[in-house]
Write an enzyme that holds these catalytic residues in place. Structure first.
Site, PDB file in Angstrom:
ATOM      1  N   PHE A  83      -4.097  -8.429 -11.342  1.00  0.00           N
ATOM      2  CA  PHE A  83      -3.680  -7.613 -10.199  1.00  0.00           C
ATOM      3  C   PHE A  83      -2.164  -7.473 -10.207  1.00  0.00           C
ATOM      4  CE2 PHE A  83      -5.242  -5.930  -6.117  1.00  0.00           C
ATOM      5  CZ  PHE A  83      -6.580  -5.761  -6.414  1.00  0.00           C
TER       6      PHE A  83
ATOM      7  N   GLN B 253       3.757  -1.127   3.667  1.00  0.00           N
ATOM      8  CA  GLN B 253       3.380  -0.974   2.268  1.00  0.00           C
ATOM      9  C   GLN B 253       2.716   0.369   2.014  1.00  0.00           C
ATOM     10  OE1 GLN B 253       0.220  -3.599   0.141  1.00  0.00           O
ATOM     11  NE2 GLN B 253       2.227  -3.990  -0.745  1.00  0.00           N
TER      12      GLN B 253
ATOM     13  N   HIS C  71       0.468   1.979  -0.610  1.00  0.00           N
ATOM     14  CA  HIS C  71      -0.374   1.640  -1.750  1.00  0.00           C
ATOM     15  C   HIS C  71      -0.226   2.759  -2.768  1.00  0.00           C
ATOM     16  CE1 HIS C  71      -3.723   0.516  -4.243  1.00  0.00           C
ATOM     17  NE2 HIS C  71      -3.894  -0.582  -3.535  1.00  0.00           N
TER      18      HIS C  71
ATOM     19  N   LEU D 135      -8.542   4.709  -0.065  1.00  0.00           N
ATOM     20  CA  LEU D 135      -7.986   3.739  -1.010  1.00  0.00           C
ATOM     21  C   LEU D 135      -8.730   3.698  -2.340  1.00  0.00           C
ATOM     22  CD1 LEU D 135      -6.148   1.176  -1.537  1.00  0.00           C
ATOM     23  CD2 LEU D 135      -7.996  -0.162  -0.538  1.00  0.00           C
TER      24      LEU D 135
ATOM     25  N   GLU E 120      -6.175  -1.435  -6.549  1.00  0.00           N
ATOM     26  CA  GLU E 120      -5.308  -1.839  -7.653  1.00  0.00           C
ATOM     27  C   GLU E 120      -6.142  -2.499  -8.759  1.00  0.00           C
ATOM     28  OE1 GLU E 120      -1.342  -3.301  -6.338  1.00  0.00           O
ATOM     29  OE2 GLU E 120      -2.088  -5.183  -7.147  1.00  0.00           O
TER      30      GLU E 120
ATOM     31  N   ARG F  26       3.419  -3.357  -5.632  1.00  0.00           N
ATOM     32  CA  ARG F  26       3.121  -2.040  -5.065  1.00  0.00           C
ATOM     33  C   ARG F  26       4.347  -1.250  -4.640  1.00  0.00           C
ATOM     34  NH1 ARG F  26      -2.197  -3.894  -1.556  1.00  0.00           N
ATOM     35  NH2 ARG F  26      -3.511  -4.199  -3.393  1.00  0.00           N
TER      36      ARG F  26
ATOM     37  N   HIS G 164      -0.543   1.811   3.775  1.00  0.00           N
ATOM     38  CA  HIS G 164      -1.692   0.929   3.569  1.00  0.00           C
ATOM     39  C   HIS G 164      -1.639  -0.341   4.408  1.00  0.00           C
ATOM     40  CE1 HIS G 164      -4.957  -0.968   1.430  1.00  0.00           C
ATOM     41  NE2 HIS G 164      -4.195  -1.917   0.905  1.00  0.00           N
TER      42      HIS G 164
ATOM     43  N   ARG H  24       3.983  -6.958   0.299  1.00  0.00           N
ATOM     44  CA  ARG H  24       2.842  -7.840   0.054  1.00  0.00           C
ATOM     45  C   ARG H  24       2.291  -7.648  -1.355  1.00  0.00           C
ATOM     46  NH1 ARG H  24      -2.498  -7.105   0.151  1.00  0.00           N
ATOM     47  NH2 ARG H  24      -2.568  -5.128   1.296  1.00  0.00           N
TER      48      ARG H  24
END
Lengths: 233, 589
Positions: free
Chosen positions: B120, B241, B243, B253, B256, B287, B354, B399
């Site tokens: 990730f 954030q 995304h 969404l 990731e 991100r 996001h 994050r």
């Protein structure tokens, strides 16, 4: 583009009885799904009430009866719908207001199958091991979003919502029976060994037809029935 | 005063997503009389939409250590995260994940029978050396699997849920202690006072302040709004954030985890542009970084599509087997919302709002902490927060993917434990309710009932979203943000006069949306004013006029007070619990 609706309306504060409302709304080019159209419609008439949340088919809020078939508004393409689009609340459950139904009975049946892993042996410090193959047994079972499209399309559930667990609850029951980490198969089968709870399923398969996640409760119910038969043998 | 119905519990939890239900489990199993209020049925909470995974250094696939996870999280946060809280989360992560497995969560497995882990963004081995497989996954439905498992476990624990109850306001007494909430029962339209010894907010994020968001309709920042109105400052609300991979146009969404499984980002020329920006982590850089690179590609004319306004996420090279097995929902979403089958074609994607890094200020025990009498952090007695609505702060300025689900279970549990301790040791009996406990909430509803000639809720909500989308985006600058502050203040005036035509009581969703808009505007004001105020670039706050991180002047948390739109600060916690401080350095990938 204008979109025409025929929508079931009932507000207990105002209406003596339910009625079908003919209403139309001018759509924006960004409106692709039925939910987009309903949200647009709510800007015309803010008293129209329906549940919605994720708008991507995973939370299960916006299940409704769309042109005679249960489905989720958020994953239903506007262009796929014959107009005027006839929208009704999920059948068989008490209507609270407009498209909002009382789902108490549905969740009561879900809870009745003990929807959690039962295993009284003390867990190890790491995972309870499960092979990828054993884990695959849960595919097609655990993905249920509890939208109730299936149970409210099932004639057996309409007739006996208090006694028949219904397709959603039985799918969940088999999800735990099939889990190698669960040790309560016998208890679970006992719980379902009843003329109504399991055996009211007559394989009509409406549930399979409407499931927005393409799950197959009838197949899961068949497997439970098989286990019952094996147990007797 | 109108006679308002009261109910009394030891603990009240507002919100039944991952954090709320993990806390509820802790309290129910400890025998504490607990009420969980949720405006949706628990499994409809937005945790359900999380896809890719939940992180823990289990080392099931490759060697991993929680210290590496901690390093990645600190670096990911661009050194705004509190290192005590980050240590606590990363160190606790393995046991939290094992516990979820024991609860019955259907994780994917590796051949050894242990939990499957995938790569990730920003997850590395040996302090940034190379990618590591740390994200524990249930296909691409990890949030669904987690949320349903927690609900199921709460059914077993007999937790008392108040389903479709919307909390309206926090009740604080003359000492500033929290003694309950007011709430609206949606089915009847009645307002209740819920009197409690301890209140936990686990109300989730507020991504709906943006026009384009991966967030659900319900993500209206209700806990943030209630806190702000009750005089609680909001921490680091400038950090949102984006995304990298929201479906262009739809906002939905795309995890990731697609890139974790080997998917890559391409510009209009078919170039894998992330290799240029992040030679080591490439498409799996954090991100904030990837979103900026994508936005730059588009700004510099290399966007794809007829309007050159997005980039492409290619995954067909993974083959149908991997896609159908590991990313089945992604395929479904791409077909339904982008009109492409990713087995054959790339998915058009664009950075999309996001996640809210900021929120209600807490420590790692879930206790809400505010400045008082010259001290930067004093506990608000009886008040707890966990999950996206809280700011512990583990995410700092950005994050890492999969740390959100981890945050929910780690801090949901620790907040639950703190509440149990507080109720048992410090609050054996309820503090009395103030005499006017429900007046404020009732006046908000009375205002709506009486309002005529006001603006429609939808129109004002769109105005909020338009301002925030255009003034607090991926790239920010002084002039634009100053305009944003003026504009959002003007919208705030309009919010005071929203009107609903529907004045009925039963399941009045128009009224609920109006009340939610009161919360959205608090979040939007905090966001815009905090953003305009921060004169540096850090994590998700990318400032064209102050392009560097400025640790000397700005390594500090913003605290925004709704009353008077006042800004204050508090220091970043630089002392971890047991390990050495991770000192700041330049963030490269």
């Amino acid at each position: 583009m204008k979109m025409q609706f025929k929508i079931y309306r009932y507000n207990p504060d105002v209406d003596a009885k339910p009625y079908m409302q003919d209403i139309e709304v001018e759509l924006e080019p960004s409106d692709k799904k039925l939910l987009d159209a309903l949200v647009r419609l709510k800007t015309v008439d803010d008293s129209l009430s329906f549940r919605r949340s994720c708008r991507e088919g995973v939370c299960g809020s916006d299940a409704m009866n769309i042109n005679g078939k249960n489905g989720l508004a958020c994953v239903t393409d506007i262009v796929s719908l014959k107009q005027p689009v006839e929208i009704r609340p999920l059948p068989g459950l008490p209507v609270i207001r407009d498209l909002i139904v009382d789902m108490t009975q549905f969740f009561k049946q879900y809870n009745s199958i003990k929807p959690y892993v039962i295993n009284d042996t003390p867990p190890p410090s790491h995972e309870r091991l499960q092979s990828p193959k054993d884990r695959e047994e849960l595919d097609g079972l655990y993905e249920c979003i509890l939208c109730a499209c299936c149970s409210t399309s099932c004639p057996s559930f309409w007739w006996n919502p208090d006694k028949f667990v219904g397709p959603a609850g039985l799918l969940a029951a088999y999800r735990f029976i099939a889990d190698t980490r669960d040790t309560a198969i016998n208890e679970r089968l006992d719980n379902l060994e009843d003329p109504y709870r399991l055996f009211r399923c007559h394989s009509i398969m409406n549930c399979v037809d409407v499931c927005p996640k393409h799950l197959n409760p009838t197949k899961a119910i068949g497997k439970i029935k098989e286990l019952m038969v094996k147990r007797i043998a | 005063m109108v006679n308002v119905a009261k109910r009394q519990f030891d603990a009240v939890i507002v919100g039944a997503g991952g954090a709320g239900m993990r806390a509820a489990l802790q309290l129910s199993e400890a025998g504490i009389k607990t009420a969980v209020l949720s405006k949706v049925f628990p499994t409809r909470s937005h945790t359900v939409a999380a896809q890719g995974g939940i992180s823990a250094a289990l080392g099931n696939v490759q060697e991993d250590k929680w210290e590496w996870h901690m390093y990645d999280t600190v670096k990911g946060s661009d050194w705004l995260g509190d290192q005590d809280a980050i240590e606590f989360m990363c160190k606790t992560a393995p046991e939290a994940i094992i516990e979820l497995e024991h609860f019955g969560m259907p994780f994917d497995r590796v051949d050894s029978g242990r939990i499957y882990q995938r790569p990730f963004g920003g997850h590395t081995a040996n302090f940034g050396e190379k990618p590591v497989q740390r994200a524990c996954a249930a296909a691409d439905r990890t949030g669904h699997a987690l949320l349903h498992t927690l609900y199921q476990r709460n059914v077993r624990a007999n937790t008392q849920f108040f389903v479709e109850w919307m909390a309206l306001d926090l009740i604080r007494d003359a000492d500033g202690d929290v003694v309950g909430v007011t709430a609206l029962e949606m089915e009847t339209g009645e307002v209740y006072i819920i009197h409690a010894k301890a209140v936990l907010f686990a109300t989730g994020g507020a991504g709906r302040i943006y026009a384009a968001s991966t967030n659900a309709f319900i993500n209206t920042g209700d806990g943030i709004g209630m806190s702000a109105r009750a005089g609680i400052p909001l921490e680091d609300m400038e950090f949102w954030q984006f995304h990298p991979t929201g479906v262009a146009g739809a906002g939905v969404l795309i995890t990731e985890g697609v890139r974790g499984e080997g998917g890559i980002l391409l510009n209009a020329n078919g170039e894998r542009f992330m290799e240029r920006y992040a030679p080591t982590l490439k498409d799996l850089a954090p991100r904030d970084f990837v979103s900026r690179c994508m936005a730059l590609e588009v700004l510099e004319g290399r966007g794809a599509g007829k309007n050159k306004d997005h980039v492409l996420l290619k995954l067909d090279h993974l083959g149908p087997e991997v896609i159908n097995h590991r990313l089945p929902s992604i395929r479904e979403i791409a077909i339904k919302f982008a009109g492409v089958d990713p087995i054959k074609e790339p998915i058009p994607v664009i950075p999309t709002c996001h996640y809210q890094m900021g929120g209600i200020p807490t420590n790692y025990k879930g206790e809400v902490m505010v400045p008082k009498g010259g001290e930067p952090e004093v506990r608000v007695n009886g008040f707890y927060a966990a999950g996206e609505c809280a700011c512990a702060s583990v995410h700092g300025a950005n994050r890492l993917g999969t740390n959100s689900l981890l945050d929910l279970v780690v801090f949901g549990k620790s907040a639950g434990d703190s509440m149990i301790d507080f109720i048992k040791r410090e609050r054996p009996v309820h503090k009395p309710l103030p005499a006017n406990a429900a007046d404020f909430s009732l006046s908000r509803i009375a205002r709506l009932d009486a309002q005529t000639g006001g603006e429609e809720v939808a129109q004002v909500r769109t105005a909020i979203q338009t301002v925030i989308q255009s003034r607090a985006g991926v790239f920010r600058n002084s002039a634009n943000m100053a305009l944003g502050v003026t504009e959002i203040k003007a919208v705030a005036e309009r919010v005071k006069h929203t009107q609903t035509k529907d004045k009925s009581k039963v399941w009045n969703t128009a009224r609920m949306e109006a009340l939610e808009t009161d919360n959205l505007i608090e979040v939007a004001m905090a966001t815009m004013i905090s953003a305009e105020n921060r004169k540096e670039s850090r994590g998700a706050h990318s400032h064209d006029d102050f392009t560097k991180r400025d640790d000397e002047n700005w390594m500090k948390h913003t605290l925004f007070y709704s009353e008077g739109s006042r800004i204050d600060y508090k220091p970043v916690h630089t002392k971890p619990l047991t390990v050495d401080y991770i000192p700041p350095k330049e963030r490269t990938f």
